[in-house]
Design an enzyme around this catalytic site. Structure first.
Site, mmCIF file in Angstrom:
data_model
loop_
_atom_site.group_PDB
_atom_site.id
_atom_site.type_symbol
_atom_site.label_atom_id
_atom_site.label_comp_id
_atom_site.label_asym_id
_atom_site.label_seq_id
_atom_site.Cartn_x
_atom_site.Cartn_y
_atom_site.Cartn_z
ATOM 1 C CG HIS A 1 -1.850 -1.157 1.221
ATOM 2 N ND1 HIS A 1 -3.025 -1.152 0.518
ATOM 3 C CD2 HIS A 1 -1.744 -2.358 1.790
ATOM 4 C CE1 HIS A 1 -3.624 -2.323 0.670
ATOM 5 N NE2 HIS A 1 -2.869 -3.079 1.445
ATOM 6 N NE ARG A 2 6.994 1.954 1.905
ATOM 7 C CZ ARG A 2 7.858 0.957 2.048
ATOM 8 N NH1 ARG A 2 8.495 0.498 1.014
ATOM 9 N NH2 ARG A 2 8.054 0.418 3.218
#
Lengths: 670, 351
Positions: A283-284
């Protein structure tokens, strides 16, 4: 440092490269974006821009005199010393200073990165104390690594460790210490020199790709500015001071306003959608895209994030995170709709995973250069008596190399820490860290002194400040980038054009190249056709370059087999001068039908002779890949050659079984 | 000892005009960023570089500074000199020839970048930085014979400091940085392997040389060498006049260099060549501009002509072309000539 700052080419005087400049400015506004990786060809002002950024950085409040740049307003993040002061009821003295840009040189050793024992203090007081390293200095600042792809693996691991936790934990030389290490990582690299490990890649919040300016007026402006700077840098910098100040103030203002910028749910959703479309891992990407969009809006003086901001942010954030669709959805023939921005080539992690259609995409992505190369004709020195025209075959499908990954550990001495060069007595290589094990007599003086320092008070010293005893001795652990060295000797003669042999062969080489990349092997490529052989690719670790060359490699003409093998062998020999510890592997890919003589003898027997010679050289391992199709009348020449050479023998059909790479490795590389 | 101190005079080298020219240009304008000399064995590559030292102009340095800081330019000084100035110290100034510092191929990294001073550490129990080759080379010439055989990681550190003119040392417990601006001169024999592109690009110019094919000249080479070996000092004396002439020419060109102007037409031509030849980045443009100005100065002109651009392009692009398979490295001279002749109508439309 006084003199570095003053001679630097001003940021605002850099011509073009708007994307790079934007990325750097955004990071200055909001450090939590997490840094930027700038990829680009040489001579495109990459390093210049980053170093110039230092002058624009805003100020932060720090505890004065603290080597870790502690934030006085955040108790939790204080270093032990500052905490102790607060406990005693003291008010921490504060001061403001510019965000620091810490340079991490390539020759760095571990002790300077994490910090080590304070020798002087230890000798005088007999006590252990830490001298802080670069990670401490970089806390709340920027850690800049020029040519980051060349940085030693072990050092990369240490930095990643700290960056991941935001904490630098030191357990060495009798010191146990932990301090905050939150920093923006900025790296520049030239992909020609080899790729970056995916793990490190993901650490960079953004990644941008830059290239030279193509507009001649802009180019002229660039030349002129550079000339002015070189003539009188002081005046030049003074002239640009106003611009620099403006930009610096703009950044300051944006920083203050940032908290007030809003982003609608819709836009947040768009971020996630774009990330999903790019098949990013984790999810970065979403998080950083959102932050970046906020920053862009803020920098442009708006209070609300627009769709344009998000798209612009995606452009900066996704490039190095794009992956191919996961296997279940993956159908080779089908073209995925491209996510909005990122050109999706040159992704090392992707290269590992994806299969077939990568090559096609790659060639398309490069079509601008391709135009004139595709229809390239045989260079003048080609022979005239064979009427066959040169043809450029596309690169065949690379097969999966996933299976080979298990061997990564076996490729030894590369991994963190465990790499000790026991077999080689050589003291060459880069000194990274030290060990107590005595094997090589390669004294690590600094570590030895650190080991001895705390005991000096109790030791009898004559004329020296430090008396060293046997138990203090530390040795250097050195690392060499090179594991194996693979030389491909490729038959590019006319006969390879039949039955798509060349396509398959190119695919096979590519998969070997990809594998070599992961192992950080060196590769070289020799091709022979017409009346001579040529080194297409001198020893390199740049897979990209190799791939490009492979794509453009024309096929046609006679078969100067002997010259090809000789040249391949010569490369290996000359590489031995450079590094006697390499483990060379010569891979000959041919049908073995030699028909051009090198020394005036019979072509075939000449080839056999050189094969004998190679067999007698115990240092060189060989493999022959026979491209002659079985089933037809087969001559078996390549097979004979492999026997004479003492080489492993493989058929081209084996290549498709995606086992070749494994077999090659197991058989030949131990 | 006597023999060691004499070098074969630069002007006595037969032929190899391209190489000599490139070296002289660097002596005139240190900002040209060095030369890479590619060529077969025994073509006077090393001799030329070593003998160049005698032609180099003098510079002012701070006499007792390890880095040879320039007393007139505070911005480029090392930390110690700056400190001394701040303490109001008068810094001793002396004049000396630009140095040629040789980097042996087998050099270890610690000797290149500098390392912990062993003696000081053991005797005094204090850390001190012991400067390496890069410190010596500051403001001088760093000469690497057989540069293509240099260890990979030594190349890395070289690149690092060549890029910014600063050597940052963070190793073996030492943290130090000092100015390291040098002209990089390398020689290599391509038969022994190519150079990494990133390092290639760091050389401002590149020339390719071959053995002389002319019989008479070959004989002359042997003759001169023989008489040098017999009596080095005497040989030097015979050539002193020539040497002095060239030295004078270099000084004059150096003075003229600042007055040389380059027209927009010529700049446009340079940009055009760079774009059409499809080079990486912008270093090629900048180098072409600098080299053509220096050439003009060497020829006693105040204005850059097309011929200057052409020979500058030849030297600046040699190693920056993107190579295609089955193609020799080097510049397609006809292509450059084509661009130049084609340029005329265009340039006037543009400016």
């Amino acid at each position: 440092m006084d003199w570095t700052k003053r001679q630097i080419f001003p940021f605002s005087a850099i011509v073009g490269q708007e994307k790079m400049k934007l990325a750097l400015i955004l990071n200055a506004i909001c450090p939590s974006i997490g840094g930027v990786l700038i990829r680009g060809e040489k001579g495109t002002a990459k390093s210049t821009a980053v170093r110039a950024l230092a002058a624009l950085l805003p100020e932060i409040e720090v505890v004065s005199g603290c080597p870790f740049n502690c934030d006085p307003h955040e108790y939790e993040g204080l270093c032990p010393e500052c905490k102790a002061k607060v406990h005693k009821g003291a008010v921490l003295p504060t001061t403001t200073r510019k965000i620091g840009l810490i340079d991490l040189p390539l020759g760095v050793t571990e002790d300077r990165v994490v910090g080590s024992l304070d020798i002087e203090y230890a000798v005088k007081e007999g006590k252990r104390r830490l001298t802080h390293g670069l990670l401490a200095a970089a806390h709340r600042g920027i850690l800049y690594i020029d040519e980051v792809n060349l940085l030693n693996d072990h050092i990369v691991d240490v930095i990643l460790d700290a960056a991941g936790m935001g904490l630098n934990i030191i357990e060495r030389e009798g010191i146990s210490y932990a301090h905050r290490a939150e920093f923006i990582l900025i790296g520049t690299m030239n992909p020609e020199e080899g790729e970056l490990r995916p793990q490190l890649l993901d650490r960079f919040g953004m990644c941008i790709e830059i290239e030279g300016i193509q507009d001649s007026d802009e180019r002229i402006r660039l030349i002129k500015l550079r000339e002015c700077f070189d003539k009188n840098s002081t005046d030049f910098i003074r002239y640009y001071q106003k611009h620099e100040n403006n930009l610096s103030q703009e950044i300051m203002r944006a920083r203050k306003r940032l908290a007030g910028v809003k982003i609608s749910d819709e836009m947040v959703q768009l971020c996630s959608e774009l990330a999903l479309n790019a098949f990013v891992a984790g999810h970065r990407a979403d998080i950083i895209m959102r932050k970046t969009a906020l920053c862009i809006a803020c920098y442009e003086g708006r209070e609300e994030v627009t769709e344009k901001d998000v798209k612009e942010a995606a452009d900066l954030v996704l490039l190095h995170r794009v992956r191919m669709p996961p296997p279940p959805q993956h159908r080779p023939e089908e073209k995925e709709e491209e996510p909005p921005s990122p050109p999706e080539e040159k992704e090392p992690e992707k290269e590992e995973e994806e299969t077939e259609n990568q090559n096609q995409q790659k060639s398309e992505a490069r079509d601008e250069e391709e135009g004139d190369k595709k229809d390239k004709e045989e260079p003048e020195r080609g022979i005239s008596d064979i009427p066959m025209l040169d043809t450029v075959f596309p690169v065949g499908y690379a097969f999966k190399v996933r299976k080979i990954q298990t061997e990564r550990d076996r490729s030894l001495r590369k991994g963190s820490g465990r790499r000790s060069r026991t077999r080689t007595s050589s003291k060459a290589g880069r000194y990274i860290m030290s060990t107590m094990q005595r094997k090589t007599d390669d004294l690590a003086l600094d570590a030895t002194i650190r080991a001895a320092a705390p005991y000096q008070i109790h030791r009898r010293r004559k004329d020296v400040a430090i008396a060293i005893e046997e138990t203090d001795i530390r040795e250097k652990i050195r690392e060499k980038r090179i594991g194996n060295f693979i030389v491909f000797v490729l038959d590019a003669s006319g006969s390879m054009g039949a039955d798509k042999r060349m396509i398959e062969t190119k695919g096979a080489i590519l998969s070997l190249l990809l594998d070599a990349y992961q192992k950080r092997d060196k590769v070289a490529l020799v091709a022979f056709k017409g009346d001579r052989a040529e080194i297409l690719l001198p020893p390199t670790s740049s897979i990209e370059l190799a791939h490009k060359l492979l794509e453009e490699l024309p096929t046609g003409g006679k078969t100067p087999l002997c010259h090809g093998i000789t040249l391949g062998y010569q490369i290996i020999q000359s590489y031995f001068h450079k590094d006697p510890n390499i483990y060379p592997l010569l891979i000959l890919i041919s049908d073995g039908k030699a028909n051009v003589s090198q020394y005036g003898g019979k072509p075939m027997s000449e080839a056999m002779e050189i094969a004998d010679m190679i067999k007698d050289d115990p240092r060189v391992n060989t493999a022959v890949v026979d491209v002659e199709k079985s089933g037809m009348i087969s001559f078996g020449l390549a097979h004979q050659l492999s026997i004479r050479m003492g080489a492993g023998y493989f058929k081209i059909e084996d290549l498709k079984a995606d086992t070749l790479v494994n077999v090659l490795r197991e058989d030949l590389l131990k | 000892m006597e023999h060691k101190n004499t070098t074969y005079p630069f002007t006595a080298i037969v032929g190899q005009e391209k190489m000599k020219n490139a070296l002289i240009l660097n002596a005139i304008n240190p900002k040209l960023g060095g030369v890479l000399i590619r060529g077969e064995k025994g073509t006077a590559k090393s001799t030329a570089v070593r003998s160049l030292a005698a032609l180099l102009p003098e510079i002012e340095v701070i006499a007792d500074c390890k880095f040879g800081c320039n007393p007139n330019e505070r911005a480029g000084m090392c930390q110690e000199c700056v400190n001394r100035l701040e303490h109001g110290e008068e810094l001793p100034v002396e004049k000396r020839r630009i140095r040629v510092v040789e980097l042996p191929v087998g050099s270890t990294e610690d000797r290149v970048v500098g390392t912990l001073d062993i003696e000081h550490a053991i005797k005094k129990g204090e850390k001190r930085f012991e400067p390496g080759v890069l410190a010596q080379a500051n403001r001088g010439i760093l000469y690497v014979d057989e540069v293509n055989l240099l260890d990979d990681h030594t190349v890395d550190v070289l690149l690092d400091s060549a890029a910014m003119g600063v050597n940052t040392v963070e190793r073996e417990g030492v943290s130090y940085s000092h100015p390291a601006e040098f002209i990089l001169i390398g020689t290599m024999n391509p038969e022994e392997g190519e150079l990494r592109p990133q390092l290639l690009d760091r050389f401002g110019l590149c020339v390719h040389i071959e053995g002389i094919a002319d019989l008479e000249q070959r004989v002359e080479v042997v003759k001169r060498r023989a008489s040098y070996d017999e009596d080095p000092a005497g040989f030097q004396k015979t050539w002193e006049e020539e040497e002095e002439k060239l030295r004078e020419a270099v000084i004059q060109a150096k003075e003229l260099l600042n007055k040389v102007t380059i027209s927009d037409d010529m700049l446009y031509l340079i940009a055009r060549i760079a774009i059409d030849m499809n080079v990486d980045g912008h270093r090629a443009d900048i180098m072409m501009m600098k080299a053509s100005k220096t050439l003009a100065a060497l020829n006693g002109r105040r204005e850059v002509l097309e011929e200057d651009v052409q020979s500058a392009a030849d030297m600046a692009l040699q190693h920056r072309m993107r190579r295609k398979p089955f193609q020799k490295p080097g510049v397609e001279e006809e292509k450059i000539a084509g661009i130049i002749s084609h340029n005329h109508p265009h340039s006037h439309e543009h400016y």
